[in-house]
Design a protein around this motif. Structure first.
Motif, short mmCIF file in Angstrom:
data_model
loop_
_atom_site.label_atom_id
_atom_site.label_comp_id
_atom_site.label_asym_id
_atom_site.label_seq_id
_atom_site.Cartn_x
_atom_site.Cartn_y
_atom_site.Cartn_z
N LEU A 72 12.75 -69.49 70.13
CA LEU A 72 12.22 -68.22 69.67
C LEU A 72 11.26 -68.49 68.52
CD1 LEU A 72 15.53 -66.16 69.68
CD2 LEU A 72 13.53 -65.68 71.09
N SER A 96 7.92 -68.31 76.62
CA SER A 96 8.80 -67.33 77.25
C SER A 96 9.38 -67.88 78.56
CB SER A 96 8.05 -66.02 77.50
OG SER A 96 6.90 -66.27 78.27
N ARG A 99 12.20 -70.22 77.62
CA ARG A 99 13.40 -69.44 77.29
C ARG A 99 14.05 -68.93 78.55
NH1 ARG A 99 10.25 -67.30 72.83
NH2 ARG A 99 9.56 -65.53 74.07
N ASN A 100 13.20 -68.48 79.45
CA ASN A 100 13.71 -67.89 80.69
C ASN A 100 14.48 -68.89 81.53
OD1 ASN A 100 12.60 -66.94 83.80
ND2 ASN A 100 13.69 -65.50 82.48
N PHE A 105 20.96 -66.92 76.31
CA PHE A 105 21.41 -66.41 75.02
C PHE A 105 22.64 -65.53 75.19
CE2 PHE A 105 17.00 -67.29 73.96
CZ PHE A 105 17.09 -67.77 72.67
N PHE A 107 24.71 -63.02 72.49
CA PHE A 107 24.61 -62.52 71.13
C PHE A 107 25.94 -61.94 70.67
CE2 PHE A 107 20.49 -62.08 73.17
CZ PHE A 107 19.63 -62.68 72.26
N ILE A 113 20.89 -54.17 77.92
CA ILE A 113 19.96 -53.04 77.98
C ILE A 113 20.77 -51.82 78.36
CG2 ILE A 113 17.84 -52.14 79.03
CD1 ILE A 113 17.33 -54.78 77.59
N LEU A 124 18.05 -59.24 85.07
CA LEU A 124 16.83 -59.21 84.25
C LEU A 124 16.14 -60.57 84.07
CD1 LEU A 124 15.12 -57.07 82.89
CD2 LEU A 124 16.39 -57.47 80.80
N PRO A 125 16.88 -61.62 83.64
CA PRO A 125 16.18 -62.91 83.48
C PRO A 125 15.60 -63.43 84.79
CG PRO A 125 18.34 -62.96 82.44
CD PRO A 125 18.28 -61.71 83.26
N TYR A 128 12.35 -61.66 85.38
CA TYR A 128 11.27 -62.26 84.62
C TYR A 128 10.90 -63.63 85.16
CZ TYR A 128 11.61 -58.51 81.20
OH TYR A 128 11.59 -57.29 80.60
N ARG B 303 14.84 -53.61 69.33
CA ARG B 303 15.87 -54.60 69.63
C ARG B 303 15.85 -54.99 71.10
NH1 ARG B 303 20.17 -55.55 66.33
NH2 ARG B 303 21.62 -56.97 67.35
N GLU B 304 15.71 -53.95 71.94
CA GLU B 304 15.64 -54.21 73.38
C GLU B 304 14.45 -55.13 73.70
OE1 GLU B 304 15.43 -50.73 76.00
OE2 GLU B 304 14.12 -51.95 77.27
N VAL B 307 15.42 -58.57 72.86
CA VAL B 307 16.33 -59.13 73.88
C VAL B 307 15.53 -59.56 75.10
CG1 VAL B 307 18.23 -58.62 75.43
CG2 VAL B 307 18.29 -57.77 73.10
N ARG B 308 14.65 -58.67 75.53
CA ARG B 308 13.86 -58.98 76.73
C ARG B 308 13.04 -60.25 76.52
NH1 ARG B 308 13.33 -55.03 80.68
NH2 ARG B 308 14.38 -53.07 80.18
N LYS B 309 12.48 -60.37 75.30
CA LYS B 309 11.69 -61.57 75.03
C LYS B 309 12.57 -62.82 75.01
CE LYS B 309 7.47 -60.19 73.01
NZ LYS B 309 6.52 -60.48 71.92
N ALA B 310 13.76 -62.67 74.44
CA ALA B 310 14.68 -63.81 74.42
C ALA B 310 15.06 -64.21 75.84
CB ALA B 310 15.92 -63.47 73.61
N LEU B 311 15.13 -63.23 76.73
CA LEU B 311 15.51 -63.52 78.11
C LEU B 311 14.34 -64.03 78.94
CD1 LEU B 311 17.85 -60.52 78.94
CD2 LEU B 311 18.47 -62.81 78.20
N GLY B 312 13.18 -64.11 78.29
CA GLY B 312 12.06 -64.73 78.99
C GLY B 312 10.96 -63.78 79.41
N ALA B 313 10.95 -62.56 78.84
CA ALA B 313 9.85 -61.65 79.16
C ALA B 313 8.59 -62.13 78.45
CB ALA B 313 10.19 -60.24 78.71
N ILE B 318 6.12 -57.14 78.90
CA ILE B 318 6.53 -56.07 77.97
C ILE B 318 5.45 -54.99 77.94
CG2 ILE B 318 7.02 -55.50 75.56
CD1 ILE B 318 9.25 -57.15 76.51
#
Lengths: 269, 397
Positions: A72, A96, A99-100, A105, A107, A113, A124-125, A128, B303-304, B307-313, B318
């Motif tokens: 990050l 990104s 990370r994907n 992650f 938390f 979501i 979701l991942p 993406y 925050r969402e 999260v989305r960016k952390a998940l690879g968005a 976005i």
């Protein structure tokens, strides 16, 4: 120290660590000329299949380290190889993707979501990552089954308990079969019983699927269960404790080298 | 979103109403015949007087000459003069009537149609006969089911009582728009009665026969094979060279139905433009409203986003997500607006009795436009979301 039984034969390649950090510095500019250095040259090697924990007081640099491990954030100086990829050579845009694919992650506050159901959260991942719908669906269901949440597929996060949410979050972290799972205080918001359940899932993932897990926690009891405990203070790793229950064999199996080296911070060679 | 609804609905209402108005206007002119030309007096621009004298008027002799000269090109000629209004006493109630003097040709290109009896004839004209053509509604009110032809129609004009014989009954063939407007006034009484124009003028000038047969204007219908404007120009030239050359103040001018039609279209155009501008402003305001909603939404969901960016968005995904959301909001607003606009337009259409088909083009444009607003005003918030630092966003409470 136990005697090492299965020392690899000469010439057998040494396994590369999944996380390979060398002299990582991180500084923040809080207005010139002031500079706040958070990490002071951290070197760390985590091998495939290892379950390590990072403990330390708040402000010790745990979170910053985790952000760097999870790409990050980028270090100000030093080298970081994640699963053999030199992060410093990766463009911002492609981070990104890293990370994907390589990181899952988990938390403290789940961060699901809220408007979408459990299944969609897990998908979701993969979405993406560009996985086709049918495959995504199948895998998400499989993952939910793995965390024993298959009967909650269509529930929204606010219809679930904390432990259930965290299990879904773990399923989501596993979505793209990442190289490492990065869990930041995953039991911090849970009572000890559900916290126990969540920890069991991590252990299961570690044992059965050989997942590399980095756990950041305040809870020393939980940290004791892991293979290795790193203690951080003021931006340095001040101690590394290898779980006495782990045999030298275990460590040898994972790292392919002499555990004695690891006390020095695990240089890659 | 309200702004979008208002904006789109007013655009659709206006295009629907515009369609209705245009249709009704063209209907009217189709009924009138677009070959209708009016020749009327008009003072010359450099004249030293701005009124007409009796000697300036168009005489019936002139019109006869004109008819002869233009035989074949002109199908009918109408001389008319409005006398004013009189009153009819029906069931102890005074009803007003407008008395219109007409010539035999007046039925053509008027918005009336004869349903019973006959119209004014040349003989009526020459003999100053006291005959009249009344409307269906008048006949029903005065005589009920009895045959009105041959009945005596008594009315008062200038404090004098007149007895006219009913020779014909007419019915308005007004466009639906106009009859709807008449209906809205609640009248079951067409006010006009038609009498020979000579008789009418005699009444007006208190029996002075020398004043009869002079007109401010007259109308004629051209042959459909010929261009109306050309015919009108020729007619004007005929009068101006033959009768008005030596007149230093007055000449004739033509007005064609075509001119009026284009004037009317221009008027509709101006009204539509004004409302379109208003609609545009409300769309702009609506768009800013949507931008505001999106900015709030982006902040609420910081925050969402983290999260989305952390998940690879990626930033792009976005951005796409928020632009899509903004587009959907605008599209919903647009669709509600379209429905509302169609409803409004059709309600008005129903009231005036004409329904025009919804303009598909306008709907397509409205949908596209509302989506474009969504993209345009959604871009800034979406871009803001896309550029969030994931660490900061994850930490956001």
């Amino acid at each position: 120290m136990d005697e090492i039984k299965n020392k690899p034969a000469a010439g057998q390649p040494i396994r590369r660590p999944v996380i390979d950090m060398r002299g990582i510095f991180k500084a923040f500019y809080i207005g010139t000329p002031n500079q706040l250095e958070i990490l002071h040259g951290i070197s760390l090697a985590v091998f495939e299949g290892e379950f390590i924990s990072v403990v330390g007081a708040s402000g010790s640099g745990k979170s910053t380290l985790m952000n760097i491990i999870g790409v990050l954030d980028r270090p100000s100086a030093g080298e970081y190889y994640l699963d053999g990829v030199d992060i410093s050579k990766i463009a911002d845009k492609e981070l990104s993707g890293i990370r994907n694919k390589k990181i899952g992650f988990v938390f403290q506050n789940f961060n699901l979501i809220s408007r979408t159901n459990a299944l969609k959260n897990v998908e979701l991942p993969m979405l993406y990552g560009g996985m086709p719908k049918k495959q995504r669906d199948e895998r998400a269901k499989q993952l939910l089954k793995m965390v024993e949440m298959e009967d909650r597929t269509n529930h929204l996060p606010n219809e679930l308990s904390g432990g259930q949410k965290q299990r879904i979050a773990i399923a989501r972290a596993m979505a793209n079969d990442p190289s490492i799972i990065l869990a930041d205080e995953p039991t911090g918001a849970l009572d000890s019983y559900t916290g126990r359940l969540v920890m069991d899932i991590f252990h299961k993932l570690n044992k059965e699927q050989g997942k590399t897990i980095v756990l950041i926690t305040h809870n020393n009891e939980l940290a004791e269960e892991t293979d290795r405990i790193l203690t951080m203070k003021d931006g340095n790793i001040i101690s590394q404790k290898i779980n006495p229950k782990r045999t030298m064999d275990d460590i040898y199996r994972m790292t392919g080298r002499d555990p004695a080296d690891m006390k020095k911070g695990g240089e890659g060679k | 979103m309200l702004g979008i609804i208002i904006g789109i609905s007013s655009v659709i209402t206006i295009t629907t109403l515009g369609g209705i108005m245009e249709k009704s206007v063209t209907d009217t002119y189709d009924a009138l015949g677009t070959t209708l030309v009016q020749i009327g007096l008009h003072t010359k621009p450099d004249a030293d007087r701005d009124y007409f004298e009796f000697s300036d008027f168009i005489s019936s002799e002139m019109i006869e000459e004109f008819e002869k000269k233009f035989e074949g090109r002109v199908t009918s000629v109408s001389m008319s003069d409005s006398v004013g209004s009189g009153t009819v006493r029906v069931n102890r109630e005074n009803l007003s009537v407008d008395i219109a003097g007409v010539s035999p040709g007046s039925i053509n290109g008027s918005m009336t149609e004869l349903v019973k009896g006959r119209y004014v004839t040349e003989k009526d004209m020459k003999a100053y006969r006291q005959v009249c053509i009344i409307s269906e509604k008048q006949a029903a009110k005065l005589y009920g089911d009895e045959n009105p032809i041959g009945k005596i129609f008594t009315f008062t004009y200038n404090n004098l009582s007149y007895d006219f014989t009913v020779v014909g009954v007419y019915k308005s063939s007004m466009s639906k728009l106009m009859s709807a407007m008449v209906d809205m006034t609640g009248q079951d009484w067409d006010t006009t009665i038609y009498i020979p124009v000579t008789t009418a003028q005699l009444m007006m000038y208190y029996g002075d026969m020398t004043s009869v047969g002079y007109f401010y204007y007259f109308t004629f219908m051209g042959n459909a094979d010929e261009s109306v404007s050309e015919l009108a120009a020729d007619a004007v030239e005929f009068f101006n060279t033959r009768y008005y050359r030596d007149n230093d103040a007055v000449e004739v001018m033509s007005y064609t139905a075509e001119q009026e039609l284009s004037m009317f279209s221009n008027m509709i155009g101006i009204v539509s433009m004004v409302i379109t501008i208003i609609a545009g402003i409300s769309l702009l305001v609506g768009g800013i409203g949507v931008m505001n909603i999106m900015l709030v939404s982006v902040t609420e969901r910081t925050r969402e986003i983290g999260v989305r960016k952390a998940l690879g968005a990626t930033n792009g995904s976005i951005r796409m997500q928020f632009i899509t959301e903004s587009m959907i909001i605008c599209l919903i607003g647009g669709i509600i607006g379209i429905l509302l606009g169609l409803l409004l337009g059709n309600i008005v259409g129903m009231v005036i009795g004409i329904t025009a088909p919804a303009s598909v083009g306008a709907i397509v444009i409205a949908v596209t436009f509302s989506m474009a607003i969504g993209v345009f005003f959604g871009y800034y918030p979406a871009n803001k979301a896309a550029k969030y630092d994931p660490i900061e966003a994850l930490r956001y409470e």
